[in-house]
Design a protein around this motif. Structure first.
Motif, PDB file in Angstrom:
ATOM      1  N   LEU A 285       0.822  -1.209   0.000  1.00  0.00           N
ATOM      2  CA  LEU A 285       0.000   0.000   0.000  1.00  0.00           C
ATOM      3  C   LEU A 285       0.857   1.261   0.000  1.00  0.00           C
ATOM      4  O   LEU A 285       0.576   2.228  -0.739  1.00  0.00           O
ATOM      5  CB  LEU A 285      -0.925   0.005   1.222  1.00  0.00           C
ATOM      6  CG  LEU A 285      -1.834   1.233   1.401  1.00  0.00           C
ATOM      7  CD1 LEU A 285      -2.843   1.322   0.262  1.00  0.00           C
ATOM      8  CD2 LEU A 285      -2.558   1.166   2.749  1.00  0.00           C
ATOM      9  N   PHE A 286       1.925   1.258   0.812  1.00  0.00           N
ATOM     10  CA  PHE A 286       2.795   2.432   0.922  1.00  0.00           C
ATOM     11  C   PHE A 286       3.928   2.416  -0.112  1.00  0.00           C
ATOM     12  O   PHE A 286       4.710   3.358  -0.165  1.00  0.00           O
ATOM     13  CB  PHE A 286       3.383   2.520   2.328  1.00  0.00           C
ATOM     14  CG  PHE A 286       2.418   3.049   3.361  1.00  0.00           C
ATOM     15  CD1 PHE A 286       2.458   4.383   3.743  1.00  0.00           C
ATOM     16  CD2 PHE A 286       1.474   2.228   3.940  1.00  0.00           C
ATOM     17  CE1 PHE A 286       1.578   4.882   4.687  1.00  0.00           C
ATOM     18  CE2 PHE A 286       0.584   2.709   4.893  1.00  0.00           C
ATOM     19  CZ  PHE A 286       0.635   4.045   5.261  1.00  0.00           C
TER      20      PHE A 286
ATOM     21  N   LEU B 228      12.019   8.637   8.163  1.00  0.00           N
ATOM     22  CA  LEU B 228      10.822   8.883   8.977  1.00  0.00           C
ATOM     23  C   LEU B 228       9.621   9.146   8.070  1.00  0.00           C
ATOM     24  O   LEU B 228       8.513   8.696   8.352  1.00  0.00           O
ATOM     25  CB  LEU B 228      11.058  10.065   9.918  1.00  0.00           C
ATOM     26  CG  LEU B 228      11.979   9.791  11.113  1.00  0.00           C
ATOM     27  CD1 LEU B 228      12.262  11.083  11.876  1.00  0.00           C
ATOM     28  CD2 LEU B 228      11.355   8.757  12.048  1.00  0.00           C
ATOM     29  N   LEU B 229       9.861   9.883   6.986  1.00  0.00           N
ATOM     30  CA  LEU B 229       8.776  10.122   6.035  1.00  0.00           C
ATOM     31  C   LEU B 229       8.372   8.833   5.332  1.00  0.00           C
ATOM     32  O   LEU B 229       7.196   8.597   5.058  1.00  0.00           O
ATOM     33  CB  LEU B 229       9.209  11.171   5.000  1.00  0.00           C
ATOM     34  CG  LEU B 229       9.393  12.603   5.532  1.00  0.00           C
ATOM     35  CD1 LEU B 229       9.954  13.506   4.440  1.00  0.00           C
ATOM     36  CD2 LEU B 229       8.076  13.154   6.058  1.00  0.00           C
ATOM     37  N   ASP B 230       9.372   7.974   5.058  1.00  0.00           N
ATOM     38  CA  ASP B 230       9.109   6.723   4.339  1.00  0.00           C
ATOM     39  C   ASP B 230       8.366   5.702   5.200  1.00  0.00           C
ATOM     40  O   ASP B 230       7.435   5.042   4.729  1.00  0.00           O
ATOM     41  CB  ASP B 230      10.415   6.100   3.844  1.00  0.00           C
ATOM     42  CG  ASP B 230      10.978   6.822   2.628  1.00  0.00           C
ATOM     43  OD1 ASP B 230      10.197   7.494   1.935  1.00  0.00           O
ATOM     44  OD2 ASP B 230      12.194   6.709   2.387  1.00  0.00           O
TER      45      ASP B 230
ATOM     46  N   THR C  55       4.945   2.202   9.994  1.00  0.00           N
ATOM     47  CA  THR C  55       5.267   1.506  11.249  1.00  0.00           C
ATOM     48  C   THR C  55       4.262   1.859  12.346  1.00  0.00           C
ATOM     49  O   THR C  55       3.870   1.001  13.132  1.00  0.00           O
ATOM     50  CB  THR C  55       6.695   1.836  11.722  1.00  0.00           C
ATOM     51  OG1 THR C  55       6.873   3.262  11.771  1.00  0.00           O
ATOM     52  CG2 THR C  55       7.732   1.225  10.802  1.00  0.00           C
ATOM     53  N   GLY C  56       3.850   3.121  12.390  1.00  0.00           N
ATOM     54  CA  GLY C  56       2.849   3.505  13.388  1.00  0.00           C
ATOM     55  C   GLY C  56       1.527   2.801  13.148  1.00  0.00           C
ATOM     56  O   GLY C  56       0.891   2.307  14.092  1.00  0.00           O
ATOM     57  N   LEU C  57       1.111   2.738  11.885  1.00  0.00           N
ATOM     58  CA  LEU C  57      -0.138   2.049  11.543  1.00  0.00           C
ATOM     59  C   LEU C  57      -0.022   0.558  11.841  1.00  0.00           C
ATOM     60  O   LEU C  57      -0.973  -0.059  12.347  1.00  0.00           O
ATOM     61  CB  LEU C  57      -0.459   2.290  10.069  1.00  0.00           C
ATOM     62  CG  LEU C  57      -1.818   1.788   9.564  1.00  0.00           C
ATOM     63  CD1 LEU C  57      -2.949   2.387  10.373  1.00  0.00           C
ATOM     64  CD2 LEU C  57      -1.981   2.126   8.077  1.00  0.00           C
ATOM     65  N   PHE C  58       1.131  -0.023  11.527  1.00  0.00           N
ATOM     66  CA  PHE C  58       1.341  -1.444  11.804  1.00  0.00           C
ATOM     67  C   PHE C  58       1.249  -1.725  13.302  1.00  0.00           C
ATOM     68  O   PHE C  58       0.660  -2.727  13.724  1.00  0.00           O
ATOM     69  CB  PHE C  58       2.706  -1.890  11.273  1.00  0.00           C
ATOM     70  CG  PHE C  58       3.045  -3.318  11.592  1.00  0.00           C
ATOM     71  CD1 PHE C  58       2.351  -4.367  11.003  1.00  0.00           C
ATOM     72  CD2 PHE C  58       4.052  -3.618  12.492  1.00  0.00           C
ATOM     73  CE1 PHE C  58       2.657  -5.685  11.306  1.00  0.00           C
ATOM     74  CE2 PHE C  58       4.372  -4.928  12.797  1.00  0.00           C
ATOM     75  CZ  PHE C  58       3.671  -5.971  12.202  1.00  0.00           C
ATOM     76  N   CYS C  59       1.819  -0.848  14.113  1.00  0.00           N
ATOM     77  CA  CYS C  59       1.753  -1.018  15.569  1.00  0.00           C
ATOM     78  C   CYS C  59       0.313  -0.985  16.059  1.00  0.00           C
ATOM     79  O   CYS C  59      -0.107  -1.843  16.846  1.00  0.00           O
ATOM     80  CB  CYS C  59       2.580   0.073  16.256  1.00  0.00           C
ATOM     81  SG  CYS C  59       2.633  -0.069  18.056  1.00  0.00           S
ATOM     82  N   LEU C  60      -0.464  -0.009  15.589  1.00  0.00           N
ATOM     83  CA  LEU C  60      -1.862   0.114  16.027  1.00  0.00           C
ATOM     84  C   LEU C  60      -2.701  -1.073  15.559  1.00  0.00           C
ATOM     85  O   LEU C  60      -3.547  -1.580  16.314  1.00  0.00           O
ATOM     86  CB  LEU C  60      -2.450   1.419  15.491  1.00  0.00           C
ATOM     87  CG  LEU C  60      -1.922   2.705  16.136  1.00  0.00           C
ATOM     88  CD1 LEU C  60      -2.468   3.927  15.404  1.00  0.00           C
ATOM     89  CD2 LEU C  60      -2.284   2.759  17.621  1.00  0.00           C
ATOM     90  N   ILE C  61      -2.464  -1.534  14.338  1.00  0.00           N
ATOM     91  CA  ILE C  61      -3.202  -2.693  13.833  1.00  0.00           C
ATOM     92  C   ILE C  61      -2.820  -3.940  14.640  1.00  0.00           C
ATOM     93  O   ILE C  61      -3.692  -4.757  14.984  1.00  0.00           O
ATOM     94  CB  ILE C  61      -2.925  -2.912  12.335  1.00  0.00           C
ATOM     95  CG1 ILE C  61      -3.539  -1.773  11.515  1.00  0.00           C
ATOM     96  CG2 ILE C  61      -3.496  -4.256  11.866  1.00  0.00           C
ATOM     97  CD1 ILE C  61      -3.217  -1.832  10.035  1.00  0.00           C
TER      98      ILE C  61
END
Length: 294
Positions: free
Chosen positions: A61-62, A199-201, A206-212
């Motif tokens: 996706l990214f 950080l932009l990449d 990584t933040g979304l992966f952590c929350l999921i």
């Protein structure tokens, strides 16, 4: 990146962290798994099957570059971190279940981590053509040694000297946390010239992966009838990965600082995100319990 931090510091840091994990484990922790086979099966299915699929989907996706994509898959394949036990305790989870899951996960990861990482290297064409990036047999043995051997040694020490293991539990936990911070920031410092770009990449992914990961770990078990305390334990175990393993394998075994970047960024983001998630589900539980007490 060729420096003492990489060649000596990273493996030593990981060995100390995994040794500390071993000091907190006994064979009873593995035996306890047999008493909660359904909960353990659900948690392991989320960890070993769902999360790699989630990471793979996010990478596509990214549209991450190949080496960062491999780093995300390596992170997804890494077992739960020892910090999960602390977070589970803070938010009233079943800490005993956390300990059992961490023990089992650390053993299984020795097999699944090379499999998932090699799949990612092949799929994203991240090998440099020399065969130095992939996890061949010799490097798989390295993974086994740096992940499992210190755990086994710690368990042996606990078995022969339980009093010493109890005395060392707190200092080793504190030391492990400090080493984790050092590893994360050491990796980011080594890549400081590219830090903003990385950080932009990978910051968002990584933040979304952590929350999921945290959400899957909590809501899937709850939907399947697992008790709330055990679901919290599963959430922290599945959502808080051992980023030190991912970073160490990326740099020391795969010789790629770029592959380590997702693990380093995740290592920074997971602490506040896990704390916020734990607070939210604890608040939700308190709110749901209030009407029942009236």
């Amino acid at each position: 990146m060729d420096s003492p931090f990489v060649s000596v510091g990273l493996p030593v840091a990981l060995a100390i962290i995994m040794f500390g994990l071993g000091l907190s484990l006994t064979t009873a922790d593995f035996a306890r798994v047999a008493k909660n086979p359904r909960v353990v099966t659900i948690a392991l299915a989320c960890q070993l099957l769902v999360l790699p699929v989630v990471a793979f989907g996010l990478v596509l996706l990214f549209d991450l570059p190949p080496l960062l994509a491999v780093g995300m898959m390596l992170l997804a394949a890494s077992p739960g971190g020892t910090t999960a036990n602390l977070y589970s305790h803070l938010f009233r989870g079943d800490v005993a279940l956390n300990v059992s899951l961490t023990a089992v996960n650390s053993v299984i990861a020795v097999i699944t981590l090379p499999l998932i990482t090699n799949f990612a290297i092949g799929w994203f064409d991240a090998d440099d053509g020399t065969g130095t990036v992939g996890l061949q047999f010799g490097k798989v043995v390295q993974v086994f040694v740096i992940v499992l051997a210190p755990v086994a040694l710690g368990m042996l020490v606990r078995r022969s000297r339980p009093d010493f293991a109890d005395r060392m539990d707190k200092p080793v936990r504190i030391g492990s946390a400090l080493l984790l911070v050092l590893v994360v920031f050491g990796t980011m410092f080594a890549e400081r010239a590219n830090l903003v770009g990385y950080l932009l990449d990978v910051g968002a992914v990584t933040g979304l992966f952590c929350l999921i990961s945290l959400s899957v770990g909590y809501f899937v078990p709850r939907r399947l009838g697992v008790a709330d305390r055990q679901a919290i334990a599963c959430s922290m175990e599945i959502g808080i990965h051992n980023s030190t393993i991912a970073i160490t394998i990326a740099i020391s075994v795969l010789a790629s600082t770029q592959i380590a970047v997702p693990g380093a960024v995740y290592g920074i983001l997971m602490f506040p995100l896990a704390a916020a998630f734990g607070w939210l589900i604890t608040r939700r539980r308190s709110r749901d319990a209030a009407p029942a007490q009236r």
